[in-house]
Design a protein around this motif. Sequence first.
Motif, short mmCIF file in Angstrom:
data_model
loop_
_atom_site.label_atom_id
_atom_site.label_comp_id
_atom_site.label_asym_id
_atom_site.label_seq_id
_atom_site.Cartn_x
_atom_site.Cartn_y
_atom_site.Cartn_z
N VAL A 192 53.99 97.91 -44.15
CA VAL A 192 53.07 97.08 -43.37
C VAL A 192 51.66 97.17 -43.96
O VAL A 192 50.95 96.17 -44.09
CB VAL A 192 53.06 97.50 -41.88
CG1 VAL A 192 51.94 96.81 -41.12
CG2 VAL A 192 54.41 97.18 -41.24
N MET A 193 51.27 98.38 -44.36
CA MET A 193 49.94 98.54 -44.99
C MET A 193 49.85 97.73 -46.27
O MET A 193 48.84 97.05 -46.53
CB MET A 193 49.68 100.03 -45.28
CG MET A 193 48.43 100.30 -46.10
SD MET A 193 46.91 99.91 -45.23
CE MET A 193 46.51 101.53 -44.56
N MET A 194 50.91 97.77 -47.07
CA MET A 194 50.87 97.03 -48.34
C MET A 194 50.83 95.52 -48.10
O MET A 194 50.23 94.77 -48.86
CB MET A 194 52.07 97.41 -49.20
CG MET A 194 51.91 98.79 -49.83
SD MET A 194 53.20 99.21 -51.02
CE MET A 194 54.15 100.39 -50.09
N ALA A 195 51.48 95.08 -46.98
CA ALA A 195 51.50 93.65 -46.69
C ALA A 195 50.18 93.18 -46.10
O ALA A 195 49.67 92.11 -46.46
CB ALA A 195 52.65 93.34 -45.72
N GLY A 197 47.25 95.17 -45.70
CA GLY A 197 46.06 95.85 -46.19
C GLY A 197 45.13 94.96 -47.01
O GLY A 197 43.90 94.99 -46.81
N PRO A 198 45.69 94.17 -47.93
CA PRO A 198 44.79 93.33 -48.73
C PRO A 198 43.95 92.37 -47.87
O PRO A 198 42.75 92.21 -48.13
CB PRO A 198 45.77 92.57 -49.64
CG PRO A 198 46.92 93.50 -49.79
CD PRO A 198 47.07 94.16 -48.44
N GLY A 199 44.56 91.78 -46.84
CA GLY A 199 43.80 90.90 -45.95
C GLY A 199 42.75 91.65 -45.16
O GLY A 199 41.62 91.18 -44.97
N ALA A 200 43.12 92.84 -44.71
CA ALA A 200 42.17 93.67 -43.98
C ALA A 200 41.00 94.04 -44.88
O ALA A 200 39.83 94.05 -44.46
CB ALA A 200 42.86 94.93 -43.45
N ALA A 201 41.33 94.33 -46.13
CA ALA A 201 40.28 94.74 -47.08
C ALA A 201 39.25 93.63 -47.27
O ALA A 201 38.04 93.90 -47.29
CB ALA A 201 40.92 95.11 -48.42
N VAL A 202 39.72 92.40 -47.37
CA VAL A 202 38.79 91.28 -47.53
C VAL A 202 37.86 91.19 -46.31
O VAL A 202 36.65 91.04 -46.45
CB VAL A 202 39.58 89.95 -47.72
CG1 VAL A 202 38.62 88.75 -47.65
CG2 VAL A 202 40.32 89.97 -49.05
#
Lengths: 259, 260
Positions: A192-195, A197-202
């Motif tokens: 779930v983090m890998m899926a 995480g990138p959006g959260a990071a942005v």
Amino acid sequence: MGSLDGKVACVTGGTRGIGLAIAKAFLDEGAKVVINGRDKAKAQRTLDELNAGANVHFIAGDVKKREDCEAVVDGTVAHFGRIDILVANAGGAANHAPVADLTDEAMEDALVWNFWHTFWVMRRAFKYMIPQQSGRVINVSSVDGKVGKPGISTYVSSKHAVNGLTKSAAHEVGTLGITVNAVCPGAIETDVMMAEGPGAAVAMGTTYEGLLEMFASESAIKRLNEVEDVSLIAVLLASDAGAGITGSLISIDGGTSPY
Amino acid sequence: MGKLDGKVACITGGTRSIGRAMAEAFLAEGATVVVNGRDAAKGAVAIAEMGGGPNIAFYAGDSSKQSVVEGLIDFTIEKFGKLDICCLNSGGVNMTAPVAQMSDEEWNLEIDWNLNHVFWGMRRSLQHMIPRQSGRIIVTSSVEGKLGKPGIPGYVATKHAVNGLVKSAAHEVGTLGITVNAILPGIIETDIVRSTGPDSAVAMGLGTYENLIAAFSSEAATKKPNKVEEVAAVAVMMATDAARNITGCLFPVDGGTLPY
């Protein structure tokens, strides 16, 4: 002799990540375990990996739906005859944005996924645990149930709500042989983090790698946590030795949380 | 196969109550344990009751004294070759009085027993553990390390301080294979609580020992005191290799008393 011999557990979102680690650890300690997930094909791979025969059983269901949540709990009792341990583990958040730009849908999705799901399975499990005067409810919360980061208010708000629900419910059933606790892991690189995480990071103004580094840098151990850190504590809370621990928000975050 | 096979532990105040339960649990998981207490005769009885043998030893002395705390750690390393797990467990309510009536002498006794003892033990342990890049420090704190009750300001203040020390030290050694954690029990009817509880009850305006136990229990979700075995189970978990990522944690064993 395992510390969970004869116990029956139900783990939502138990086909991967933290839930899978908890299921494995419970099986190792002698429990019978129901795992839940949306995808039957994925579940079959998990069941093959667990190789636990009749001690593990899969119930398909989407935890964002009340009827599915209740069916997972009811199905546990139907299949194994009782429910001793409930792990409300599934969760996450998607479509991250700062509050000023956040959609209703994104906030609702996180609340349903993390908070409502936990409420639905807990309420259903209490129907069995209260009459039997015994039970363990373990809610997989997050370090973000205690602190907050910008850009992920959906996740932070819903995990704070889970922690409040945990404490309130613990006081309601405290004399009935039932404990209710939350575990609050730091960042773990799950599916779930890998899926998400990138959006959260942005939304947080960084990259995925930057996000992981930020979480690690706030901890004392300067690295991410691992799913086995959470299962270690889940076994303790689920065991008879955990009888005196309730209403607790246990930090499993390498020293990140201030309290 | 025990979870602590081959590990060496020392425990301040390990002849009775919480420390004794930790010692018994560690022994059951395969560790070698040195327990400490003031009274050599009581210590000999305690280790005999725990099965004696080559995996347990006793070190006599008052753990509110720096020489004793450091001596316990040095003795453990000398006798068993290393120290993997240091449990700084002894402590209690030494003096009961409201702040307005507390003397410097009484205050300092509390500081030495509950706070300085933990600092001395932690510093000495870390000096051994840092070069080895491995270790576990487990401090017995209290729910009073987060809350506050009238009449026992020394206990409350020192347990708060201990929690701060644990968090600070955890960050210092977090990348060195060493974890530093505190366990925060609610009220437990230990020997110390039974002996000091009646005075505490009066100082806290509760009258009797029974009222004191009832007052603490009423704040818990479970409405009853905790048990030493519950604390020992958490200590075992923290002491294992598997707990390498759990540090700086203030772990409640309080039946749901603490608000956070």
